[in-house]
Motif scaffolding. Structure first.
Motif, short mmCIF file in Angstrom:
data_model
loop_
_atom_site.label_atom_id
_atom_site.label_comp_id
_atom_site.label_asym_id
_atom_site.label_seq_id
_atom_site.Cartn_x
_atom_site.Cartn_y
_atom_site.Cartn_z
N LEU A 177 -2.44 1.52 8.79
CA LEU A 177 -1.72 0.30 9.15
C LEU A 177 -1.86 -0.80 8.10
O LEU A 177 -0.91 -1.55 7.87
CB LEU A 177 -2.18 -0.21 10.51
CG LEU A 177 -1.58 0.47 11.72
CD1 LEU A 177 -2.19 -0.06 13.01
CD2 LEU A 177 -0.07 0.32 11.75
N ARG A 178 -3.00 -0.91 7.48
CA ARG A 178 -3.23 -1.98 6.50
C ARG A 178 -2.79 -1.62 5.09
O ARG A 178 -2.87 -2.44 4.19
CB ARG A 178 -4.69 -2.37 6.49
CG ARG A 178 -5.12 -3.02 7.78
CD ARG A 178 -6.56 -3.45 7.69
NE ARG A 178 -6.97 -4.01 8.95
CZ ARG A 178 -7.46 -5.23 9.08
NH1 ARG A 178 -7.59 -5.99 8.03
NH2 ARG A 178 -7.83 -5.67 10.26
N SER A 179 -2.33 -0.41 4.88
CA SER A 179 -1.89 0.01 3.56
C SER A 179 -0.37 0.23 3.59
O SER A 179 0.22 0.44 4.65
CB SER A 179 -2.61 1.29 3.13
OG SER A 179 -2.19 2.37 3.93
N PRO A 180 0.27 0.20 2.42
CA PRO A 180 1.72 0.41 2.40
C PRO A 180 2.12 1.86 2.62
O PRO A 180 3.26 2.16 2.97
CB PRO A 180 2.14 -0.06 1.01
CG PRO A 180 0.91 0.08 0.18
CD PRO A 180 -0.26 -0.14 1.11
N GLY A 181 1.20 2.78 2.44
CA GLY A 181 1.51 4.20 2.55
C GLY A 181 1.13 4.78 3.90
O GLY A 181 0.73 4.08 4.83
N LEU A 182 1.28 6.08 3.98
CA LEU A 182 0.92 6.83 5.18
C LEU A 182 0.19 8.08 4.71
O LEU A 182 0.58 8.72 3.74
CB LEU A 182 2.18 7.22 5.96
CG LEU A 182 2.01 7.89 7.31
CD1 LEU A 182 1.40 6.91 8.31
CD2 LEU A 182 3.34 8.36 7.85
N TYR A 183 -0.89 8.43 5.38
CA TYR A 183 -1.66 9.59 4.98
C TYR A 183 -0.80 10.86 5.06
O TYR A 183 -0.02 11.04 5.99
CB TYR A 183 -2.89 9.75 5.87
CG TYR A 183 -3.94 8.69 5.62
CD1 TYR A 183 -4.64 8.67 4.42
CD2 TYR A 183 -4.21 7.72 6.56
CE1 TYR A 183 -5.59 7.71 4.17
CE2 TYR A 183 -5.17 6.75 6.32
CZ TYR A 183 -5.85 6.75 5.13
OH TYR A 183 -6.79 5.79 4.88
N LYS A 184 -0.98 11.73 4.07
CA LYS A 184 -0.21 12.98 4.04
C LYS A 184 -0.56 13.89 5.21
O LYS A 184 0.23 14.72 5.62
CB LYS A 184 -0.45 13.71 2.72
CG LYS A 184 0.09 12.98 1.53
CD LYS A 184 -0.23 13.71 0.24
CE LYS A 184 0.22 12.87 -0.93
NZ LYS A 184 -0.18 13.44 -2.20
#
Length: 124
Positions: free
Chosen positions: A27-34
């Protein structure tokens, strides 16, 4: 067969835990875990296997005859949408230098995962 059914139930739960946990952790990062994509596929395949094994042997022994097939259909459609969105997010993250994913895609994955869990719990 009941043991095999229970193995797929466990894999199904683990898959959704990976999806929801990966969403919440990112949630706090711009990405999403693979891993979200892999969790969605695990949950989807395990769910289909559960229905197949249940229809073949396990549910015939139950007094209720198994779950409502409308519920299974709704859960399947939601799971397919989540898997597609997770694939799109994985591709978006791979193309962006910082691994960013469109916020709408990311939050749709999280929201639909919660909806799928709520359907499983509250639809009787």
């Amino acid at each position: 067969m009941e043991f095999l059914y229970n193995v797929f139930v466990a894999l199904h739960f683990i898959g959704w835990a990976i999806v929801l946990g990966g969403y919440l952790a990112s949630l706090r990062s711009p990405g999403l875990y693979k891993g979200v994509f892999h969790g969605a596929l695990t949950a989807l395949v395990a769910g289909v296997a559960m229905v197949g094994i249940g229809e073949a042997s396990v549910w015939k022994d139950w007094a209720s005859g198994g779950p409502d097939m409308a519920k299974i259909g709704v859960k399947l459609v939601i799971a397919l949408v989540i898997a597609v969105l997770a694939f799109v997010a994985k591709r978006q993250g791979a193309k962006a230098a910082d691994g960013a994913v469109a916020p709408g895609v990311k939050h749709a994955i999280g929201g639909l995962t919660l909806v799928n869990i709520l359907v499983a719990v509250f639809w009787n």
